[in-house]
Motif scaffolding. Structure first.
Motif, PDB file in Angstrom:
ATOM      1  N   VAL A   9       0.847  -1.200   0.000  1.00 16.45           N
ATOM      2  CA  VAL A   9       0.000   0.000   0.000  1.00 16.45           C
ATOM      3  C   VAL A   9       0.876   1.242   0.000  1.00 16.45           C
ATOM      4  N   TYR A  10       0.427   2.238  -0.753  1.00 22.41           N
ATOM      5  CA  TYR A  10       1.158   3.500  -0.809  1.00 22.41           C
ATOM      6  C   TYR A  10       0.156   4.655  -0.710  1.00 22.41           C
ATOM      7  N   ASN A  11       0.113   5.292   0.453  1.00 20.10           N
ATOM      8  CA  ASN A  11      -0.752   6.461   0.681  1.00 20.10           C
ATOM      9  C   ASN A  11      -2.231   6.178   0.403  1.00 20.10           C
ATOM     10  N   GLU A  15      -8.527   2.940   1.036  1.00 17.28           N
ATOM     11  CA  GLU A  15      -8.650   1.697   0.275  1.00 17.28           C
ATOM     12  C   GLU A  15      -8.421   0.488   1.168  1.00 17.28           C
ATOM     13  N   ILE A  16      -7.415   0.561   2.015  1.00 17.78           N
ATOM     14  CA  ILE A  16      -7.115  -0.555   2.903  1.00 17.78           C
ATOM     15  C   ILE A  16      -8.302  -0.845   3.817  1.00 17.78           C
ATOM     16  N   GLU A  17      -8.981   0.182   4.260  1.00 23.05           N
ATOM     17  CA  GLU A  17     -10.142  -0.024   5.124  1.00 23.05           C
ATOM     18  C   GLU A  17     -11.227  -0.809   4.395  1.00 23.05           C
ATOM     19  N   GLU A  46      -1.574   2.667   9.359  1.00 26.48           N
ATOM     20  CA  GLU A  46      -1.408   1.882  10.584  1.00 26.48           C
ATOM     21  C   GLU A  46      -2.617   2.003  11.506  1.00 26.48           C
ATOM     22  N   THR A  47      -3.186   3.196  11.631  1.00 25.43           N
ATOM     23  CA  THR A  47      -4.360   3.381  12.496  1.00 25.43           C
ATOM     24  C   THR A  47      -5.540   2.551  11.996  1.00 25.43           C
ATOM     25  N   VAL A  48      -5.724   2.525  10.678  1.00 26.66           N
ATOM     26  CA  VAL A  48      -6.795   1.709  10.083  1.00 26.66           C
ATOM     27  C   VAL A  48      -6.544   0.234  10.364  1.00 26.66           C
ATOM     28  N   VAL A  49      -5.310  -0.205  10.160  1.00 29.74           N
ATOM     29  CA  VAL A  49      -4.952  -1.607  10.383  1.00 29.74           C
ATOM     30  C   VAL A  49      -5.186  -2.001  11.840  1.00 29.74           C
ATOM     31  N   ASP A  50      -4.805  -1.129  12.771  1.00 36.20           N
ATOM     32  CA  ASP A  50      -4.977  -1.430  14.198  1.00 36.20           C
ATOM     33  C   ASP A  50      -6.430  -1.700  14.555  1.00 36.20           C
ATOM     34  N   CYS A  91      -8.574  -3.166  -4.283  1.00 36.75           N
ATOM     35  CA  CYS A  91      -9.496  -4.283  -4.537  1.00 36.75           C
ATOM     36  C   CYS A  91     -10.468  -4.455  -3.374  1.00 36.75           C
ATOM     37  N   ILE A  92     -11.665  -4.904  -3.703  1.00 38.22           N
ATOM     38  CA  ILE A  92     -12.668  -5.314  -2.726  1.00 38.22           C
ATOM     39  C   ILE A  92     -13.047  -6.748  -3.078  1.00 38.22           C
TER      40      ILE A  92
END
Length: 332
Positions: A9-11, A15-17, A46-50, A91-92
């Motif tokens: 992931v880059y910025n 999307e990651i969420e 990182e906050t989203v991942v946590d 991607c979803i």
């Protein structure tokens, strides 16, 4: 078989969420690992991942920027699984995505697979039009998962699987981008590994893109292909020339039309009419049918110009790829 899902992931924390939300909804009954590799982002996720660590088994790594291919390799070296599922951050996933991969590997095991992409109703009209032109037989010949030979498929790294054995033998992705995925597929073939298309293991590929970004993307695709052909000449195909020939043919059609010879121009008009109708039917939208024609024109022109420029520099002038197109290579 234990899966590790590798996601550079880059910025892109938003999307990651969305991707992690879709992973949370998977109906796969076994445990799996999610490996997030932050590729030198200035806007980290990182906050989203946590927020998902209580729901998913997530490994999170932050490293200097070195491109998506090297970041995937980094993630696979850190992962604990025996089989890696490689995804793009935009991607979803449908609920049965991981389950479909497990079933396909059980029925027709290969050390490297790829799956198609699709569009969600929530995507923008431009995203849907670009998805259509990138996957339609009328534009790409189905090379991104629609109709390419199932047993000799070149997986694309937005939706790809690779065994630990194949990764360790091949060393993973090279430093060219784009083009790192067909490069890996060909090297695997040369080593005796098989690749395969799993048609039902699709993702919803959001393609964070507008017309300008789309042109730059397909133009780079065109530039990368003659480089790959120079590395692996026995895998050259005349079909790689089609976008360039399409553009040249269109110029000829206009010139002939100016002199009263309209047959070739009419053939182009018929092609675009068929593309327009196909876009309408597939997306149930007149607007998307129109946008699909625009996307196809950008796709053919961008790829065709990039391919011709690269062919001239690489094949005719014999320039070194890294010197001819430094923008296509990440330094590791």
């Amino acid at each position: 078989m234990y899966f590790s899902l590798i996601i550079p992931v880059y910025n892109r924390p938003d999307e990651i969420e969305e991707l992690l939300q879709s992973l949370e909804r998977q109906n796969y009954n076994e445990a799996f690992e999610v490996v997030i590799v932050e590729d030198g982002s200035t806007i980290p996720c990182e906050t989203v991942v946590d927020a998902f660590k209580s729901k998913l088994f997530i490994s999170y790594y932050n490293k200097p920027n070195s491109g998506p291919g090297d970041s995937r390799n980094y993630g696979m070296r850190k992962a604990i699984g025996q089989y890696y599922i490689i995804l793009d951050s935009d991607c979803i996933l449908p609920e049965n995505y991981v389950t479909s991969i497990a079933n396909n590997l059980q029925k027709n095991y290969v050390d490297c697979f790829g799956g198609p992409d699709n569009a969600l109703d929530s995507f923008s009209d431009i995203q849907k039009a670009i998805n259509f032109t990138m996957t339609s037989f009328l534009t790409t010949g189905g090379i991104r998962g629609g109709s390419e030979k199932i047993g000799k498929f070149q997986p694309r790294s937005f939706n790809m699987g690779l065994s630990k054995k194949a990764f360790e033998a091949s060393g993973g992705f090279g430093n060219i981008h784009p083009g790192e995925d067909p490069d890996l597929s060909i090297r695997l073939w040369e080593m005796g590994f098989e690749t395969r298309l799993y048609k039902d293991s699709y993702v919803y590929h959001k393609r964070r893109i507008d017309w300008s970004k789309f042109y730059k993307q397909v133009n780079k695709f065109g530039k990368a292909r003659p480089i790959l052909d120079s590395w692996y000449p026995k895998y050259r195909k005349i079909t790689f020339w089609f976008p360039t020939l399409f553009c040249l043919g269109f110029l000829v059609a206009i010139a002939l039309y100016a002199f009263g010879i309209s047959l070739l121009f009419q053939c182009y008009a018929l092609y675009f009419a068929i593309l327009f109708l196909s876009g309408i039917i597939e997306n149930a939208s007149l607007k998307i049918g129109f946008l699909a024609v625009i996307a196809a024109i950008i796709q053919f022109y961008g790829y065709g110009i990039g391919f011709f420029k690269s062919f001239f520099r690489i094949t005719v002038l014999k320039k070194q790829p890294e010197k001819a197109f430094p923008e296509l290579f990440f330094k590791k």
